[in-house]
Design an enzyme around this catalytic site. Structure first.
Site, PDB file in Angstrom:
ATOM      1  CG  ASP A   1      27.471  12.764 -10.533  1.00 46.01           C
ATOM      2  OD1 ASP A   1      27.968  11.902 -11.286  1.00 46.01           O
ATOM      3  OD2 ASP A   1      27.392  13.964 -10.850  1.00 46.01           O
TER       4      ASP A   1
ATOM      5  CG  HIS B   1      30.513   2.746 -12.708  1.00 45.95           C
ATOM      6  ND1 HIS B   1      29.894   3.907 -12.318  1.00 45.95           N
ATOM      7  CD2 HIS B   1      30.832   2.919 -14.023  1.00 45.95           C
ATOM      8  CE1 HIS B   1      29.833   4.744 -13.344  1.00 45.95           C
ATOM      9  NE2 HIS B   1      30.404   4.168 -14.391  1.00 45.95           N
TER      10      HIS B   1
ATOM     11  CG  LEU C   1      15.589   0.656   3.667  1.00 42.20           C
ATOM     12  CD1 LEU C   1      15.273   2.081   4.127  1.00 42.20           C
ATOM     13  CD2 LEU C   1      17.105   0.511   3.471  1.00 42.20           C
TER      14      LEU C   1
HETATM   15  C1  FPP Z   1      27.308   8.519 -11.760  1.00 38.57           C
HETATM   16  O1  FPP Z   1      28.710   8.681 -11.676  1.00 38.57           O
HETATM   17  C2  FPP Z   1      26.965   7.172 -11.492  1.00 38.57           C
HETATM   18  C3  FPP Z   1      26.264   6.361 -12.347  1.00 38.57           C
HETATM   19  C4  FPP Z   1      25.760   6.763 -13.667  1.00 38.57           C
HETATM   20  C5  FPP Z   1      25.964   4.989 -11.997  1.00 38.57           C
HETATM   21  C6  FPP Z   1      25.663   4.733 -10.567  1.00 38.57           C
HETATM   22  C7  FPP Z   1      26.127   3.375 -10.300  1.00 38.57           C
HETATM   23  C8  FPP Z   1      26.654   2.941  -9.141  1.00 38.57           C
HETATM   24  C9  FPP Z   1      26.725   3.722  -7.903  1.00 38.57           C
HETATM   25  C10 FPP Z   1      27.258   1.584  -9.064  1.00 38.57           C
HETATM   26  C11 FPP Z   1      26.362   0.509  -9.462  1.00 38.57           C
HETATM   27  C12 FPP Z   1      25.180   0.431  -8.601  1.00 38.57           C
HETATM   28  C13 FPP Z   1      24.628  -0.713  -8.238  1.00 38.57           C
HETATM   29  C14 FPP Z   1      23.441  -0.689  -7.383  1.00 38.57           C
HETATM   30  C15 FPP Z   1      25.165  -1.998  -8.654  1.00 38.57           C
HETATM   31  P1  FPP Z   1      29.473   9.129 -12.992  1.00 38.57           P
HETATM   32  O2  FPP Z   1      29.900   7.924 -13.716  1.00 38.57           O
HETATM   33  O3  FPP Z   1      28.623  10.076 -13.778  1.00 38.57           O
HETATM   34  O4  FPP Z   1      30.702   9.873 -12.371  1.00 38.57           O
HETATM   35  P2  FPP Z   1      31.397  11.199 -12.925  1.00 38.57           P
HETATM   36  O5  FPP Z   1      30.389  12.308 -12.785  1.00 38.57           O
HETATM   37  O6  FPP Z   1      32.562  11.364 -12.017  1.00 38.57           O
HETATM   38  O7  FPP Z   1      31.773  10.932 -14.347  1.00 38.57           O
END
Ligand code: FPP
Length: 226
Positions: free
Chosen positions: A13, A30, A125
């Site tokens: 997150d 992202h 892994l």
């Molecule tokens: C949460 O941060 C993150 C997500 C909903 C997506 C997770 C995706 C990635 C780490 C990148 C893509 C992954 C791969 C494997 C290609 P948020 O957007 O909710 O952040 P915030 O809480 O600051 O709004």
């Protein structure tokens, strides 16, 4: 004796805030987040004790985000998997998706299943990506898969029908919130929970190493006494 860490699960997150803090669009977070996925997977793959890393990449609730962000995440995922194939193979990492990928485009589903197929003989892994994943949805699908008219359904029946079959040892959430967000609820029944304020794009293997060191010192009783 120190705890062994076999299965680590992470709620990644904080991507959006990381980008906004820099005056950039959420999607930049992202993009950076995907690079951290590679760093943390490399660390876990080098750490022979760790057998599985399960990362929350897209939840059943994430469809509620603006269409452009969802579209970007889908594209990023496809690009990431294509780019990572040599990395998986060179590092003996098996890729597995958990979640209901039938809701993704045909093209993305094909990339996901091809990556699973091409890495299925890797024995190091396992990197699982939770994709259109929600623990409640996983449980419902598991229960509906069990065909046992003769007798009672057991814990084992449910556990082996889940997408993710391994119990979680260490559950980490970055980004400062203290919640589980419908992630691996069954598998985390006895997981040790760690929450860090670090936003996912700033998370490092040094911090992960430090969390693992703390995890080792915890007395895990699994409901019993020592
Ligand atoms: C949460 O941060 C993150 C997500 C909903 C997506 C997770 C995706 C990635 C780490 C990148 C893509 C992954 C791969 C494997 C290609 P948020 O957007 O909710 O952040 P915030 O809480 O600051 O709004």
């Amino acid at each position: 004796m120190a705890n062994k860490v076999n299965h680590i699960a992470i709620v990644m997150d904080g991507n959006g805030r990381w980008a906004q803090n820099r005056g950039r669009q959420r999607i930049a977070g992202h993009e950076r987040g995907a690079e951290i996925v590679r760093d943390i997977t490399t660390f876990c793959s080098d750490h022979k004790e760790i057998k599985q890393l399960t990362l929350y990449a897209f939840s059943t609730e994430n469809w509620k985000r603006p269409a452009l962000e969802v579209e970007f995440l889908m594209k990023l995922l496809g690009k990431y998997l294509k780019k990572e194939l040599p990395f998986y193979l060179n590092n003996n990492v098996k890729f597995k998706a958990i979640g209901d990928i039938s809701k993704f485009s045909r093209k993305l589903q094909k990339i996901i299943t091809a990556t699973e197929e091409q890495t299925k003989k890797c024995t190091g892994l396992t990197q699982s990506l939770a994709l259109n994943y929600g623990a409640r949805n996983e449980l419902v699908r598991a229960v509906n898969r069990i065909d046992k008219p003769c007798c009672e359904v057991t814990e084992n029946d449910i556990a082996s029908a889940l997408d993710c079959k391994k119990d979680v040892d260490l559950f980490i959430r970055t980004g400062g919130d203290h919640r589980l967000s419908n992630y691996l609820l069954w598998q985390s029944a006895y997981a040790e929970l760690f929450f860090t304020d670090t936003l996912w794009p700033d998370f490092t293997s040094v911090e992960l190493e430090s969390i693992i060191s703390d995890f080792r010192t915890i007395e895990r009783r699994f409901g019993g006494i020592k």
